[in-house]
Every structure is written in C-alpha cells, then in structure tokens.
Scaffold this motif. Structure first.
Motif, mmCIF file in Angstrom:
data_model
loop_
_atom_site.group_PDB
_atom_site.id
_atom_site.type_symbol
_atom_site.label_atom_id
_atom_site.label_comp_id
_atom_site.label_asym_id
_atom_site.label_seq_id
_atom_site.Cartn_x
_atom_site.Cartn_y
_atom_site.Cartn_z
ATOM 1 N N ASP A 1 0.861 -1.184 0.000
ATOM 2 C CA ASP A 1 0.000 0.000 0.000
ATOM 3 C C ASP A 1 0.895 1.231 0.000
ATOM 4 O O ASP A 1 1.397 1.662 1.037
ATOM 5 N N ASP B 1 -5.945 -1.975 3.870
ATOM 6 C CA ASP B 1 -6.173 -2.725 5.100
ATOM 7 C C ASP B 1 -7.648 -2.717 5.497
ATOM 8 O O ASP B 1 -8.204 -3.743 5.900
ATOM 9 N N PRO C 1 -4.291 -2.146 10.892
ATOM 10 C CA PRO C 1 -2.919 -2.474 11.293
ATOM 11 C C PRO C 1 -2.376 -1.521 12.353
ATOM 12 O O PRO C 1 -2.674 -0.323 12.342
ATOM 13 N N TYR D 1 0.944 -1.151 12.817
ATOM 14 C CA TYR D 1 2.225 -0.625 12.361
ATOM 15 C C TYR D 1 2.281 -0.551 10.834
ATOM 16 O O TYR D 1 1.460 -1.139 10.134
ATOM 17 N N ASN D 2 3.283 0.199 10.331
ATOM 18 C CA ASN D 2 3.545 0.238 8.893
ATOM 19 C C ASN D 2 5.045 0.330 8.661
ATOM 20 O O ASN D 2 5.842 0.170 9.595
ATOM 21 N N VAL E 1 4.667 -6.050 10.991
ATOM 22 C CA VAL E 1 3.981 -5.108 10.094
ATOM 23 C C VAL E 1 3.170 -5.833 9.025
ATOM 24 O O VAL E 1 2.062 -5.413 8.675
ATOM 25 N N PRO F 1 1.664 -2.390 4.742
ATOM 26 C CA PRO F 1 1.198 -0.996 4.768
ATOM 27 C C PRO F 1 2.371 -0.030 4.665
ATOM 28 O O PRO F 1 3.380 -0.182 5.353
ATOM 29 N N GLY G 1 2.135 3.838 4.532
ATOM 30 C CA GLY G 1 1.919 4.918 5.484
ATOM 31 C C GLY G 1 2.921 6.045 5.402
ATOM 32 O O GLY G 1 3.591 6.251 4.392
#
Length: 284
Positions: A57, A66, A73, A75-76, A90, A102, A104
């Motif tokens: 992502d 997500d 989630p 964390y990323n 993650v 992810p 982010g």
C-alpha cells in the motif's frame, strides 16, 4: 563434469527466479474510481490461482487497503525503519493468504534515512521471499510520489471509469508519465462499466486520444462491471472475491487475473528488496 556444472547453473537460476516477483503498479488519475478495491480483489484472485501475492500500500496519505481487507494495522513501514519493529510485526496476512505491507507515513520520510537505516530495512526484507506478484497501490492524482512509484515498477495498470472526469484525469496522468519518459506502455482497466460494449467504447476513446497525442502504447486488460454486490462488500469490509465470489465483478477480476498470468514473462523481475532499493534511489 560439464553436465553437472550445467545442472548446478540451472538450479541456481531456478532458485534465483523463485525470489523474483512481477512488480505491477496500479494507479488512477483521480480518487474514488475503485483502485484500492481492484488491487485487493485482484490480489486475492491471483492468489486463488496459485500465485503468491504481496500488496504494497504505497498511498502515502490515505492508504486503505487494510480497511478493505477488514484489518486495522498497528504498524507500517515507518515503524520498521524508525521504531525498530520487525517486518513480521507489520506484514498482514489477508484472505486466501495474500500478504499486505502498509506503507503509510514512512514513505514520505525516505529522504531522511541514514545509510544504516536503509541497509537495516533492506536486510529485514530478506525474509520476504517467494512472491510471484507485488501489487503497488499508489495514491490518486499526479504528484512526485505517484510518478516515483510508477517509475519503480516493471508494469503499469491505469484504472479509469467511463465518466468524463475520470477519463480526463487518467489522460493527464498518462500524459505526465509520457512527458517525463517514465514508461513507454501501460495496461488499462475500465471499472464500473454498464456492460462490455460501454467498456470497449470507453477504452477505444481513451486509446485514440493517447495514440494521437502521446508517445505511449496502451493495452486493454479488461473491464469490471458495475455491481451492487461490490458496494455491499465494501460496507462489510470484506473483499467481494470472498463474500460474493460468483458476482459479475468477481468474474471480471478473475478474467483480468487470468490474462495477467497468461502474459507472464521471465525477464525484468526483481524481489521485494529490489523494489525498495529502487524506491530509496528515486525518492532520496
């Protein structure tokens, strides 16, 4: 001896290919055209066809793959790079075994990384092996971030709808990609088409404009029908490939996945590490 050496080389080549993935960026000219929903369900379809898929992502501001998969989630990528989290903390495992990484806010801070942080992160990615496909879901629009992720991939899919505003924005995006010589070709998916006739007409209109004014070759990958089941699936935070596997949209996505698999090429592939090395070099 020569036969044995040949077999060893072949074995090494086979092992190397196992750690290489087909990296595809999916983008659109504007938001709200169903891009992330397409990425999630395409990944599930490919996985159900026996491929191992990782979704990255790469929407820096508004990543929501997500949510579409029914997760929130903790964390990323940012936490792996700056907060000493392990990549296993993650990575999310979604429907049919699809993996999600992810991105982010960590992606917007790439240029702040020290060499030590980069090397540490790349080393952690060693555990992420064996993927056949990495699908990168970018933000919408035309900006440095989107164009950078397009440059990182081997293949590009542009998603648009038959709406004039969507087509205009998709054309502007392709124009920028052509102008900066980032890619010489792209695949097109028409989403929310009333029927195949409307989808074909939409693609032909788009392709005529691109071929007449831009130096970029388009390939029609397919269309996805306007489907009420899709809306219902999004509200339930469950991909329609899972909740309504026999709906029109699901059948259309399966056709697109089959077409992608049918066009597989052994050349120009790299793994997750190769992808992030490109990202670091482009965004730094």
């Amino acid at each position: 001896m020569l036969d044995q050496a040949q077999r060893l080389r072949q074995l090494a080549a086979n092992n190397e290919n196992k750690d290489r993935a087909r990296i595809i960026t999916v983008t659109s000219g504007k938001g709200g055209v169903g891009k992330s929903n397409f990425v999630v369900n395409l990944a599930i379809s490919l996985q159900q066809m026996g491929k191992k898929v990782l979704i990255f992502d790469a929407d820096v501001g508004m990543g929501n793959d997500d949510v579409l998969m029914g997760f929130l989630p903790k964390y990323n990528v940012f936490d792996v790079i700056f907060n000493n989290k392990k990549i296993d903390d993650v990575i999310i495992t979604g429907p049919s075994g699809v993996k999600l990484l992810p991105g982010g806010s960590g992606l917007s801070k790439v240029e702040e990384l020290t060499n030590k942080q980069r090397e540490s992160f790349i080393k952690q990615l060693e555990d992420l092996k064996g993927f056949d496909y990495i699908l990168m879901d970018t933000g919408a629009g035309i900006n440095r971030s989107v164009l950078g992720f397009v440059a990182c991939c081997e293949e590009l899919i542009v998603l648009t709808t038959p709406e004039p505003t969507s087509l205009t924005d998709a054309y502007s995006l392709v124009k920028a990609i052509s102008h900066f010589k980032i890619k010489s070709s792209a695949k097109v998916v028409i989403n929310r088409a009333i029927d195949e006739k409307e989808a074909t007409l939409t693609y032909n209109k788009f392709n005529n404009a691109v071929s007449n004014f831009l130096k970029l070759k388009l390939d029609y990958l397919g269309s996805i029908a306007e489907d009420r089941k899709l809306v219902q699936a999004v509200r339930n935070q469950q991909p329609f490939m899972v909740s309504f596997p026999n709906c029109d949209a699901a059948r259309d996505v399966n056709k697109i996945a089959s077409k992608l698999i049918g066009s597989e090429n052994a050349e120009q592939k790299s793994g997750v590490q190769g992808l992030f090395k490109k990202i670091f070099s482009i965004f730094s």
